[in-house]
Scaffold this active site. Sequence first.
Site, mmCIF file in Angstrom:
data_model
loop_
_atom_site.group_PDB
_atom_site.id
_atom_site.type_symbol
_atom_site.label_atom_id
_atom_site.label_comp_id
_atom_site.label_asym_id
_atom_site.label_seq_id
_atom_site.Cartn_x
_atom_site.Cartn_y
_atom_site.Cartn_z
ATOM 1 C CG ASP A 63 -1.774 -1.124 1.369
ATOM 2 O OD1 ASP A 63 -2.785 -0.996 1.534
ATOM 3 O OD2 ASP A 63 -1.172 -2.347 1.577
ATOM 4 C CG HIS A 68 -1.087 0.467 5.661
ATOM 5 N ND1 HIS A 68 -1.394 2.054 5.740
ATOM 6 C CD2 HIS A 68 -2.018 0.167 4.746
ATOM 7 C CE1 HIS A 68 -2.135 2.289 4.983
ATOM 8 N NE2 HIS A 68 -2.646 1.118 4.126
ATOM 9 C CG ASN A 108 -10.452 -0.181 2.669
ATOM 10 O OD1 ASN A 108 -9.353 -0.419 2.498
ATOM 11 N ND2 ASN A 108 -10.764 0.607 3.902
ATOM 12 C CG HIS A 109 -9.154 4.118 1.566
ATOM 13 N ND1 HIS A 109 -9.978 4.945 2.514
ATOM 14 C CD2 HIS A 109 -8.777 3.385 2.667
ATOM 15 C CE1 HIS A 109 -9.779 4.863 3.754
ATOM 16 N NE2 HIS A 109 -9.071 4.006 3.733
#
Length: 270
Positions: A8, A180, A67-68
């Site tokens: 990410d 993350h 999800n973003h």
Amino acid sequence: MKVLYIGDVVGKSGRKAVLDHLPRLREELALDFVVVNGENSAHGFGITGAICEQFFDIGVDVVVTGNHAWDQREIIDYIQNEPRLLRPVNYPEGTPGQGMGIYTAQNGQKVVVIQAMGRLFMDPLDDPFAAVSRAMLNKRLGENVDFVLIDVHAEATSEKMAMGHFFDGRASMVVGTHSHIPTADAQILPGGTAYQTDAGMCGDYNSVIGMTKGPAIERFTTKMPKQRLEPASGEGTLCAVYVESDDATGLAKRISPLRVGGRLIEVGLN
């Protein structure tokens, strides 16, 4: 085949880490294919078409989200016309974009990339196990495709691990994202699938999962969101997972975590 999965990307620090290091890594490691999770690359929330183009220009083959995915509204039109940008395959029918694609690697081989989003402690989406299974229909390693990469964007480590074992022997690589934090469990599963629970993030680790510490800590200590979370802006670390596969079977021969720059202890390929 030599494949690099980059975790990410969070904000400007994460983008800079990828832009600074990937061109060199692509050459030094003679990479055939590169996938980046870019869902937090636009100031920590979502991704834009311009950022995707930056990644493609330096040698990224596919960008995945999570999800973003829709935080930047402009991406809705972009994703419908850009097959190299994926969203989770288990989003409801009719959601813009695709959750799976078939691509041609640098060496001419066929690579399948699928992204699924977990359901534990996340949005109640369709069953990711069933959705990925449907996406893999008629795609057989060592027969009509050469490499299958599954990104599991999930909160729960148990769900990611279950996905890894469920697709062991059918995928070249199953890698988790979203937490993350890079995990220390890189391994080749009994059926020949390379697996790591979380690739980690690309961003400033002097932070709370990429965001500035003060406002993030306040949310935990006061339960009041007093100000918008902002990405930390210090030097970023590039976190990735490197996999080599057998050209005959498509299964993994090697998996290695890779960390470059920033605060974390660097890990290179031996």
